[in-house]
Design a protein around this motif. Structure first.
Motif, PDB file in Angstrom:
ATOM      1  N   MET A 169      66.199  17.122 -64.144  1.00  0.00           N
ATOM      2  CA  MET A 169      65.798  17.549 -62.819  1.00  0.00           C
ATOM      3  C   MET A 169      66.200  18.999 -62.590  1.00  0.00           C
ATOM      4  O   MET A 169      67.155  19.474 -63.170  1.00  0.00           O
ATOM      5  N   VAL A 170      65.467  19.630 -61.701  1.00  0.00           N
ATOM      6  CA  VAL A 170      65.735  21.022 -61.339  1.00  0.00           C
ATOM      7  C   VAL A 170      65.602  21.137 -59.821  1.00  0.00           C
ATOM      8  O   VAL A 170      64.877  20.381 -59.189  1.00  0.00           O
ATOM      9  N   ILE A 171      66.329  22.086 -59.257  1.00  0.00           N
ATOM     10  CA  ILE A 171      66.253  22.297 -57.820  1.00  0.00           C
ATOM     11  C   ILE A 171      64.909  22.940 -57.496  1.00  0.00           C
ATOM     12  O   ILE A 171      64.528  23.953 -58.081  1.00  0.00           O
ATOM     13  N   ASP A 172      64.178  22.334 -56.561  1.00  0.00           N
ATOM     14  CA  ASP A 172      62.884  22.850 -56.129  1.00  0.00           C
ATOM     15  C   ASP A 172      63.053  23.857 -55.001  1.00  0.00           C
ATOM     16  O   ASP A 172      62.451  24.922 -55.020  1.00  0.00           O
ATOM     17  N   HIS A 173      63.859  23.512 -53.986  1.00  0.00           N
ATOM     18  CA  HIS A 173      64.113  24.425 -52.868  1.00  0.00           C
ATOM     19  C   HIS A 173      65.318  23.941 -52.079  1.00  0.00           C
ATOM     20  O   HIS A 173      65.796  22.835 -52.278  1.00  0.00           O
ATOM     21  N   ILE A 174      65.802  24.799 -51.186  1.00  0.00           N
ATOM     22  CA  ILE A 174      66.834  24.387 -50.240  1.00  0.00           C
ATOM     23  C   ILE A 174      66.230  24.443 -48.846  1.00  0.00           C
ATOM     24  O   ILE A 174      65.333  25.236 -48.576  1.00  0.00           O
ATOM     25  N   GLY A 175      66.719  23.570 -47.974  1.00  0.00           N
ATOM     26  CA  GLY A 175      66.229  23.524 -46.602  1.00  0.00           C
ATOM     27  C   GLY A 175      67.289  24.019 -45.635  1.00  0.00           C
ATOM     28  O   GLY A 175      68.461  23.668 -45.769  1.00  0.00           O
ATOM     29  N   VAL A 176      66.861  24.816 -44.667  1.00  0.00           N
ATOM     30  CA  VAL A 176      67.759  25.366 -43.659  1.00  0.00           C
ATOM     31  C   VAL A 176      67.160  25.062 -42.288  1.00  0.00           C
ATOM     32  O   VAL A 176      66.010  25.425 -42.013  1.00  0.00           O
ATOM     33  N   ALA A 177      67.930  24.380 -41.455  1.00  0.00           N
ATOM     34  CA  ALA A 177      67.480  24.049 -40.101  1.00  0.00           C
ATOM     35  C   ALA A 177      67.764  25.223 -39.168  1.00  0.00           C
ATOM     36  O   ALA A 177      68.875  25.754 -39.151  1.00  0.00           O
ATOM     37  N   VAL A 178      66.744  25.614 -38.405  1.00  0.00           N
ATOM     38  CA  VAL A 178      66.860  26.740 -37.480  1.00  0.00           C
ATOM     39  C   VAL A 178      66.317  26.321 -36.117  1.00  0.00           C
ATOM     40  O   VAL A 178      65.493  25.411 -36.014  1.00  0.00           O
ATOM     41  N   ARG A 179      66.754  27.003 -35.079  1.00  0.00           N
ATOM     42  CA  ARG A 179      66.231  26.725 -33.735  1.00  0.00           C
ATOM     43  C   ARG A 179      64.804  27.228 -33.588  1.00  0.00           C
ATOM     44  O   ARG A 179      63.980  26.619 -32.933  1.00  0.00           O
ATOM     45  N   SER A 180      64.509  28.385 -34.208  1.00  0.00           N
ATOM     46  CA  SER A 180      63.187  28.995 -34.091  1.00  0.00           C
ATOM     47  C   SER A 180      62.817  29.687 -35.398  1.00  0.00           C
ATOM     48  O   SER A 180      63.515  30.607 -35.835  1.00  0.00           O
ATOM     49  N   ILE A 181      61.741  29.248 -35.997  1.00  0.00           N
ATOM     50  CA  ILE A 181      61.255  29.896 -37.216  1.00  0.00           C
ATOM     51  C   ILE A 181      60.875  31.344 -36.927  1.00  0.00           C
ATOM     52  O   ILE A 181      61.198  32.240 -37.703  1.00  0.00           O
ATOM     53  N   GLN A 182      60.216  31.584 -35.810  1.00  0.00           N
ATOM     54  CA  GLN A 182      59.777  32.944 -35.470  1.00  0.00           C
ATOM     55  C   GLN A 182      60.950  33.912 -35.378  1.00  0.00           C
ATOM     56  O   GLN A 182      60.839  35.059 -35.784  1.00  0.00           O
ATOM     57  N   ARG A 183      62.073  33.464 -34.852  1.00  0.00           N
ATOM     58  CA  ARG A 183      63.247  34.340 -34.766  1.00  0.00           C
ATOM     59  C   ARG A 183      63.986  34.424 -36.099  1.00  0.00           C
ATOM     60  O   ARG A 183      64.620  35.430 -36.393  1.00  0.00           O
ATOM     61  N   ALA A 184      63.933  33.362 -36.896  1.00  0.00           N
ATOM     62  CA  ALA A 184      64.658  33.340 -38.165  1.00  0.00           C
ATOM     63  C   ALA A 184      63.975  34.169 -39.250  1.00  0.00           C
ATOM     64  O   ALA A 184      64.645  34.742 -40.108  1.00  0.00           O
ATOM     65  N   LEU A 185      62.649  34.228 -39.235  1.00  0.00           N
ATOM     66  CA  LEU A 185      61.914  34.944 -40.286  1.00  0.00           C
ATOM     67  C   LEU A 185      62.380  36.384 -40.476  1.00  0.00           C
ATOM     68  O   LEU A 185      62.706  36.771 -41.605  1.00  0.00           O
ATOM     69  N   PRO A 186      62.440  37.197 -39.422  1.00  0.00           N
ATOM     70  CA  PRO A 186      62.879  38.590 -39.637  1.00  0.00           C
ATOM     71  C   PRO A 186      64.308  38.682 -40.167  1.00  0.00           C
ATOM     72  O   PRO A 186      64.619  39.569 -40.964  1.00  0.00           O
ATOM     73  N   ARG A 187      65.151  37.764 -39.768  1.00  0.00           N
ATOM     74  CA  ARG A 187      66.544  37.771 -40.252  1.00  0.00           C
ATOM     75  C   ARG A 187      66.598  37.492 -41.742  1.00  0.00           C
ATOM     76  O   ARG A 187      67.345  38.148 -42.471  1.00  0.00           O
ATOM     77  N   TRP A 188      65.828  36.507 -42.196  1.00  0.00           N
ATOM     78  CA  TRP A 188      65.807  36.189 -43.624  1.00  0.00           C
ATOM     79  C   TRP A 188      65.184  37.322 -44.428  1.00  0.00           C
ATOM     80  O   TRP A 188      65.590  37.594 -45.556  1.00  0.00           O
ATOM     81  N   GLU A 189      64.195  37.987 -43.873  1.00  0.00           N
ATOM     82  CA  GLU A 189      63.562  39.111 -44.567  1.00  0.00           C
ATOM     83  C   GLU A 189      64.528  40.287 -44.683  1.00  0.00           C
ATOM     84  O   GLU A 189      64.689  40.870 -45.758  1.00  0.00           O
TER      85      GLU A 189
END
Length: 82
Positions: free
Chosen positions: A1-21
């Protein structure tokens, strides 16, 4: 097996996107999709040489992750594939 992805719970995707970028160099890889069964919105982010990240946002207070995100959210899961 291999790791496919990790999941991160956020309050707002729209606000989280610029932070992750800006902070981590990730870019949006998919459209934001609503999973009505799980009562969440999700989007995948990618960065060359790193694991994909799935941001997960509750759509309402009945979402299984609503309480978790109200408490600050954060790391939610690791997904493996065979």
């Amino acid at each position: 097996m291999v790791i496919d992805h990790i999941g991160v719970a956020v309050r707002s995707i729209q606000r989280a996107l610029p932070r992750w970028e800006q902070a981590f160099g990730y870019g949006q890889a998919t459209e934001i999709v609503t999973n009505t069964r799980q009562r969440v919105k999700v989007v995948f982010l990618e960065r060359e040489g790193s694991l994909p990240v799935k941001l997960i946002e509750p759509v309402d207070d009945a979402s299984p992750i609503a309480t978790f995100t109200r408490q600050g959210g954060g790391f939610h899961h690791v997904c493996f594939r065979a």
